[in-house]
Design an enzyme around this catalytic site. Structure first.
Site: not given
Length: 718
Positions: A393, A446
């Site tokens: 993330d 990401e």
């Protein structure tokens, strides 16, 4: 006892309590000294004989007994009218080895979870639990828990030298015990902290760590052997993203294991991606503000229960990815923030430590022990829980020193640039370590910028990820799809631009939770037109997405065209699939399409085998803006083609001519998003379409197709 030592011991500020407590040879025999606050009496038991020790105040008991050497002994401790015979924690040698300490000191302990934390074990023939914690700035550390009514005075830990590790073996303490570390800060104040390495926690909002051991027996040998057969960027890879607490609210890990694998397998997805499962105090963060990096959230069960779910998914032939959050952590005063009284896991510079967007703290990637904590954590999830991949993330927030910061709020790196060189080195080390130790595992970034080499190998200067989310494709394609068809011709390049950079990285095309929450609307609700047109647009979009180079990810609820945004409070609107409500079928039709998309996708190597090879794609009509049409070819490793055509106009286009390869005599539909079973109008090409010796789109051969309204069709050589 020296008054200074006594004061430091009682205040929890002594670095070596074992030098004061336990049994020690002295002139005239052996000195026994015990710290047991609230005890009425303490006696030494040797060969069944009990000798009382003298109460010297403040919970200290001591006496010199006439032994030539330290004997095997236990303690008899009386509280009130109850007596307990126990082993003395301070008669044991350290239960942590020199190699462990050496690797911790170097920041190279790839199995850190085996060295730090709470571990039930047999030490010197006695059952108990070894407690270890890294707290280099602490004056002292004590173990506190339910076994001592949360008064850790009697259980000070010893420092194991320059590594900053503290250790104590507690006999008789076993699985299920609640504990924390009582840390004496440099200023002498105390803070009670959960174990950063805890492998199990209490159910939030409770915050204690829990002693645990695993008894799960894995039954996924077939899957673990299978997953190493083909690199995932050359394999079918279709991902169903799930927020476990709200997929079916109220289900435990084991109950999810009874339902989720069957549902995902029926829809044909190859993998599930679980939003963060590591422990977090606030459910509304969806798991993205982690306090227990080594513990699956206790909201849904124990660590073994989570293993049971992963095992069940593997046995159903489904890979498991988890969201991993090494970019930041929350400021809760019982967790990592200023853990031992000073910045430890976070950067010592407050401006570098504070995450500007989320009110959290950023890790200090330049500190070797912190980097080790995170690298080992990535390895831990893959090895202890058989996780098949980590979606990392917020990578962009790690890579740039000026991320969400204004001029003057950040300082350049040693080369004058804005790159966070420590974070780059950490990500490279993490990826290299995970791939070296776990064949078949994939890491996915990401990363929302144009950082060069996210999926390039580390030995070639890249970050070393296996794949990267294609945020540009997601944004541009949704901008196009949200426009009324009459305006789409002005946004045609939003759908074609992705092919300019499609092979710069190994991409995943994500329609994730981020795109269907916080006012962004669900996928079907983003689409223009009436309800029929919205669903048709969504089906055409999914058909385009599944045929576009790159892998696919779809968030739960979007597979059946849920109209409402996702809410973690109640999850998907499953009632929409009830035939009594969905008679047409509107929602079941879209789910039927997703099932067929996955089935055809997996059976057609042209759609996945050369996702990262430019020779696996060719435009036929990339400039038909006035028609709202996109047509292209995909090729498998043998050169066999698949023709994908999307008509994002609400009109039927009859005898639409497209140039095709001249070595194919005819084409047949293998998928059409306008079929009535999907809720469409049923316009199709029912018979094989013959190729004609008439040039089109720069090719000598062409076909005439019927293009359904707001639909995508796939055709293969007949």
């Amino acid at each position: 006892m020296d008054a200074t030592d006594r004061g430091r011991l009682l205040s929890g500020a002594h670095h070596d309590p074992h030098a004061l407590l336990g049994a020690h040879p002295v002139a005239g025999g052996v000195l026994f000294r015990v710290l047991r606050p609230w005890a009425r009496t303490v006696a030494v038991v040797v060969n069944g004989l009990r000798t009382a020790l003298k109460d010297t105040g403040d919970g200290l008991f001591s006496g010199v007994l006439p032994f030539d050497a330290i004997p095997e002994y236990t303690l008899s401790v009386t509280y009130g009218s109850d007596a307990y015979e126990v082993h003395d924690p301070y008669r044991f040698l350290p239960a942590l080895g020199e190699l462990d300490l050496h690797l911790i000191g170097e920041g190279r302990h790839e199995e850190l979870w085996r060295a730090l934390g709470a571990h039930p074990m047999t030490h010197e023939g006695v059952l108990g639990t070894r407690f270890t914690v890294w707290a280099p700035n602490a004056q002292g550390v004590r173990v506190s828990g339910d076994f001592c009514h949360w008064d850790g005075t009697g259980y000070p830990m010893r420092s194991l030298g320059s590594t900053g590790v503290w250790e104590l073996f507690l006999p008789g303490i076993g699985e299920g015990t609640l504990y924390k570390f009582d840390i004496t800060r440099p200023d002498g104040t105390h803070t009670l902290r959960a174990d950063p390495m805890a492998r199990r926690t209490e159910v939030p909002p409770a915050t204690a760590s829990v002693v645990t051991r695993s008894s799960h027996v894995w039954r996924d040998e077939e899957w673990m052997a299978y997953r190493v057969n083909r690199p995932l960027h050359e394999a079918p890879f279709s991902v169903y993203e799930v927020h476990l607490p709200s997929w079916r609210p109220g289900l435990t890990y084991r109950q999810l294991a009874d339902q989720l694998p069957a549902y995902v397998a029926d829809l044909g997805f190859t993998h599930v991606q679980l939003m963060p499962v590591a422990e977090h105090p606030f459910g509304g963060s969806w798991g993205y503000q982690v306090t227990g990096f080594y513990a699956p959230t206790a909201r849904l069960g124990t660590p073994d229960d989570f293993k049971y779910l992963v095992d069940a998914l593997h046995q159903a032939g489904i890979g498991v990815l988890v969201d991993w959050v090494p970019a930041h952590f929350p400021r809760d005063d019982w967790a990592l923030a200023e853990f031992d009284g000073r910045p430890l896991y976070e950067h010592e510079d407050p401006a570098r430590a504070a995450h500007p967007d989320w009110g959290t703290l950023e890790f200090d990637y330049g500190r070797r022990e912190v980097r080790n904590f995170l690298v080992a954590n990535a390895v831990y999830w893959c090895e202890e829980f058989h996780i098949d991949g980590l979606r990392v993330d917020a990578v962009a927030s790690m890579l740039y020193l000026d991320y969400s910061r204004e001029p003057g709020q950040w300082a350049p790196n040693e080369h004058g640039g804005r790159e966070n060189l420590d974070a780059v080195a950490f990500l490279q080390e993490m990826n290299a370590t995970v791939y070296r130790r776990n064949p078949g595992v994939v890491t996915i970034a990401e990363e929302s910028t144009a950082w060069d080499g996210v999926t390039r190998p580390t030995d070639d200067g890249g970050l070393g990820f296996g794949m990267k989310w294609n945020m540009g494709w997601m944004h541009d394609s949704l901008v196009y799809a949200s426009k009324d068809p009459v305006h789409r011709k002005y946004h045609h390049n939003e759908m074609t631009f992705s092919m300019v950079y499609a092979y710069s990285e190994n991409y995943v095309l994500p329609i994730s939770h981020d795109e269907v929450v916080h006012g962004k609307q669900s996928l079907v609700s983003k689409m223009p037109g009436d309800w029929w047109q919205q669903r048709a647009n969504a089906r055409a979009y999914l058909g385009f997405m599944w045929s576009h180079p790159g892998k696919q990810l779809l968030f739960m609820g979007q597979e059946f065209a849920q109209g409402a945004e996702w809410s973690e409070a109640h999850g998907p609107d499953w009632w929409l699939l009830d035939p009594a409500y969905d008679a047409e079928p509107d929602h079941r039709g879209v789910r039927n399409l997703v099932r067929d998309l996955n089935e055809v996708y997996r059976s057609e190597p042209a759609l996945w085998e050369r996702d990262t090879d430019p020779a696996g794609f060719a435009w036929i009509a990339g400039d038909a803006a006035d028609d709202n049409v996109f047509a292209f070819l995909r090729f498998d490793a043998e050169g066999s083609p698949l023709l994908a055509v999307s008509n994002f106009s609400p009109v039927v286009r009859h005898e639409y001519r497209l140039g095709v390869p001249d070595d194919v005599a005819g084409w047949r539909e293998v998928l059409n998003t306008d079929l009535t079973r999907y809720g469409g109008s049923g316009v199709c090409n029912p018979d094989p379409v013959k190729a004609e010796s008439r040039g089109a789109h720069g090719r000598p051969t062409s076909v005439r197709l019927t293009l359904p309204p707001l639909a995508t069709v796939w055709l293969r050589p007949a």
